[in-house]
Design a protein around this motif. Structure first.
Motif, PDB file in Angstrom:
ATOM      1  N   ALA A   1       0.826  -1.205   0.000  1.00 47.34           N
ATOM      2  CA  ALA A   1       0.000   0.000   0.000  1.00 47.34           C
ATOM      3  C   ALA A   1       0.865   1.263   0.000  1.00 47.34           C
ATOM      4  O   ALA A   1       0.609   2.213  -0.769  1.00 47.34           O
ATOM      5  N   LEU A   2       1.894   1.292   0.828  1.00 52.95           N
ATOM      6  CA  LEU A   2       2.758   2.466   0.899  1.00 52.95           C
ATOM      7  C   LEU A   2       3.526   2.666  -0.409  1.00 52.95           C
ATOM      8  O   LEU A   2       3.725   3.797  -0.864  1.00 52.95           O
ATOM      9  N   TYR A   3       3.939   1.563  -1.014  1.00 55.61           N
ATOM     10  CA  TYR A   3       4.654   1.626  -2.287  1.00 55.61           C
ATOM     11  C   TYR A   3       3.751   2.162  -3.403  1.00 55.61           C
ATOM     12  O   TYR A   3       4.115   3.099  -4.122  1.00 55.61           O
ATOM     13  N   VAL A   4       2.562   1.588  -3.534  1.00 54.69           N
ATOM     14  CA  VAL A   4       1.648   2.000  -4.604  1.00 54.69           C
ATOM     15  C   VAL A   4       1.250   3.469  -4.445  1.00 54.69           C
ATOM     16  O   VAL A   4       1.075   4.187  -5.444  1.00 54.69           O
TER      17      VAL A   4
ATOM     18  N   LEU B   1       5.128  -9.567  -9.436  1.00 52.68           N
ATOM     19  CA  LEU B   1       3.766  -9.030  -9.402  1.00 52.68           C
ATOM     20  C   LEU B   1       3.619  -7.901  -8.388  1.00 52.68           C
ATOM     21  O   LEU B   1       2.843  -6.965  -8.600  1.00 52.68           O
ATOM     22  N   LEU B   2       4.369  -7.963  -7.294  1.00 54.12           N
ATOM     23  CA  LEU B   2       4.234  -6.960  -6.244  1.00 54.12           C
ATOM     24  C   LEU B   2       5.037  -5.698  -6.498  1.00 54.12           C
ATOM     25  O   LEU B   2       4.660  -4.617  -6.024  1.00 54.12           O
ATOM     26  N   ALA B   3       6.156  -5.812  -7.230  1.00 54.80           N
ATOM     27  CA  ALA B   3       7.032  -4.649  -7.398  1.00 54.80           C
ATOM     28  C   ALA B   3       6.949  -4.023  -8.801  1.00 54.80           C
ATOM     29  O   ALA B   3       6.339  -2.960  -8.962  1.00 54.80           O
ATOM     30  N   PRO B   4       7.522  -4.628  -9.848  1.00 55.95           N
ATOM     31  CA  PRO B   4       7.490  -3.941 -11.140  1.00 55.95           C
ATOM     32  C   PRO B   4       6.109  -3.850 -11.776  1.00 55.95           C
ATOM     33  O   PRO B   4       5.810  -2.878 -12.466  1.00 55.95           O
ATOM     34  N   ALA B   5       5.238  -4.853 -11.565  1.00 57.87           N
ATOM     35  CA  ALA B   5       3.950  -4.858 -12.268  1.00 57.87           C
ATOM     36  C   ALA B   5       3.118  -3.602 -11.992  1.00 57.87           C
ATOM     37  O   ALA B   5       2.633  -2.959 -12.938  1.00 57.87           O
ATOM     38  N   PRO B   6       2.905  -3.192 -10.740  1.00 60.48           N
ATOM     39  CA  PRO B   6       2.147  -1.952 -10.516  1.00 60.48           C
ATOM     40  C   PRO B   6       2.817  -0.724 -11.134  1.00 60.48           C
ATOM     41  O   PRO B   6       2.129   0.176 -11.644  1.00 60.48           O
ATOM     42  N   ALA B   7       4.143  -0.684 -11.111  1.00 60.02           N
ATOM     43  CA  ALA B   7       4.856   0.460 -11.699  1.00 60.02           C
ATOM     44  C   ALA B   7       4.704   0.483 -13.208  1.00 60.02           C
ATOM     45  O   ALA B   7       4.567   1.552 -13.818  1.00 60.02           O
ATOM     46  N   ILE B   8       4.719  -0.708 -13.832  1.00 60.95           N
ATOM     47  CA  ILE B   8       4.530  -0.782 -15.285  1.00 60.95           C
ATOM     48  C   ILE B   8       3.146  -0.245 -15.655  1.00 60.95           C
ATOM     49  O   ILE B   8       2.997   0.548 -16.593  1.00 60.95           O
ATOM     50  N   LEU B   9       2.131  -0.666 -14.908  1.00 65.07           N
ATOM     51  CA  LEU B   9       0.770  -0.207 -15.193  1.00 65.07           C
ATOM     52  C   LEU B   9       0.655   1.304 -15.009  1.00 65.07           C
ATOM     53  O   LEU B   9       0.087   2.007 -15.864  1.00 65.07           O
TER      54      LEU B   9
END
Length: 352
Positions: A65-68, A91-99
């Motif tokens: 949550a804090l990262y996103v 899935l937890l690290a690069p995937a949200p950043a890619i999106l």
């Protein structure tokens, strides 16, 4: 004008190849005048809830949550450079950043670094492919990983890992002593149990031999128990060693050993090269291209403590061979410096 870069990566609070490379590249880019933002995948918890790091799952949810919550700041960047491991970490690290980067219209670079890539792409393909289609470029540190991505239908560009040679003292060891060092984290795939078994065999011939283990991990209790059961003495578990202390640790050793069974292009081996340590290693991942047997080090089969002990013994009995291997490895590591890769990263960021 150079584009502004945003790094998505672990900080050095998570010691490992990703964090070390992210820190090294960030420093080099900033020193060259690039504007760079660093968004950690392991953000600090607010003071009042830091105790939650001790609770599995809760820790992961709060960390995510804090990262996103930090990802909207990607709008400041021109290029998003996401460092990546495999499996759930992907899935937890690069995937949200890619999106987030794609939604903001940013050029997106996936810097994939895991030696587990083949299994990850094969077994987790349905969870990985959508994200790989969103990135503008996939960058890997080795031909080994490039070939794996090619087999799975993806084009990747190779830019090797970087080591700052100015941080390490190259010391020529006239006649190496049986002072061994391993700087791999204490995880199963690094095979540190084989290093311990090999050391027990070596100790029978060289009673004064020592083995220093720098690193931490989930396998530490089992490895400490194994070390105690060997009854040899001379084994030190240092735990976490900060990058600033690594040059001094390597300077005090005479032979670097590595027993990994899954790997890619370990920064730890590059640091050993830079320090003048002859290297004895398994040839997993890209290591065989880095530690060329009889040229820049000695290779042994995985899970073969007797072969590892024999290779170390051969260096102790033939100091000139150890010196030549270390000297050739020092020349090899010059390929892995910032001046050698600077233009390659500039080309990636500028889309050339």
């Amino acid at each position: 004008m150079n584009p502004r870069i945003a790094f998505i990566a672990p900080t050095l609070e998570i010691l490992g190849g990703q964090g070390v490379q992210a820190s090294t590249l960030a420093d080099a880019l900033r020193n060259d005048g690039w504007a760079l933002d660093f968004i950690p995948i392991n953000p600090r918890f607010p003071r009042g809830v830091r105790w939650l790091r001790r609770i599995p799952y809760v820790r992961t949810l709060l960390n995510e949550a804090l990262y996103v919550m930090r990802l909207p700041s990607l709008r400041r960047a021109d290029v998003v450079h996401a460092f990546s491991a495999s499996y759930w970490s992907f899935l937890l690290a690069p995937a949200p950043a890619i999106l987030a980067a794609r939604c903001l219209g940013k050029r997106t670079v996936l810097n994939y670094r895991s030696g587990e890539a083949d299994d990850h792409l094969a077994r987790w393909g349905a969870l990985v492919r959508p994200w790989l289609r969103l990135v503008d470029e996939i960058v890997v540190p080795s031909e080994y990983l490039r070939a794996i991505f090619a087999r799975h239908g993806y084009r990747a560009r190779v830019i090797p890992n970087v080591v700052d040679l100015l941080r390490f003292r190259y010391r020529e060891r006239g006649a190496p002593e049986p002072r061994l060092v391993s700087t791999r984290n204490l995880e199963r795939h690094y095979g540190v149990d084989n290093t311990l078994d090999a050391f027990a065999l070596l100790k029978a011939r060289y009673p004064e031999a020592t083995l220093t283990l720098a690193g931490s991990g989930r396998d530490e209790p089992r490895l400490r128990q194994l070390a105690a059961s060997l009854g040899t003495g001379g084994i030190r578990f240092l735990g976490r060693v900060e990058p600033t202390a690594m040059p001094g640790l390597l300077d005090g050793a005479d032979i670097f050993v590595n027993s990994s069974v899954i790997d890619n292009q370990p920064v730890s081996v590059l640091e050993a090269f830079a320090s003048g340590l002859p290297v004895v290693s398994t040839g997993t991942g890209d290591i065989a291209a880095l530690v060329r047997d009889g040229e820049t080090g000695l290779l042994v089969p995985p899970a073969d403590p007797a072969a590892l002990a024999k290779a170390v013994t051969s260096l102790l009995e033939d100091p000139e061979r150890a010196r030549v291997l270390a000297s050739q490895a020092r020349r090899e590591v010059e390929k892995y410096t910032w001046p050698r890769v600077r233009e390659q990263w500039a080309a990636v960021y500028c889309g050339r």
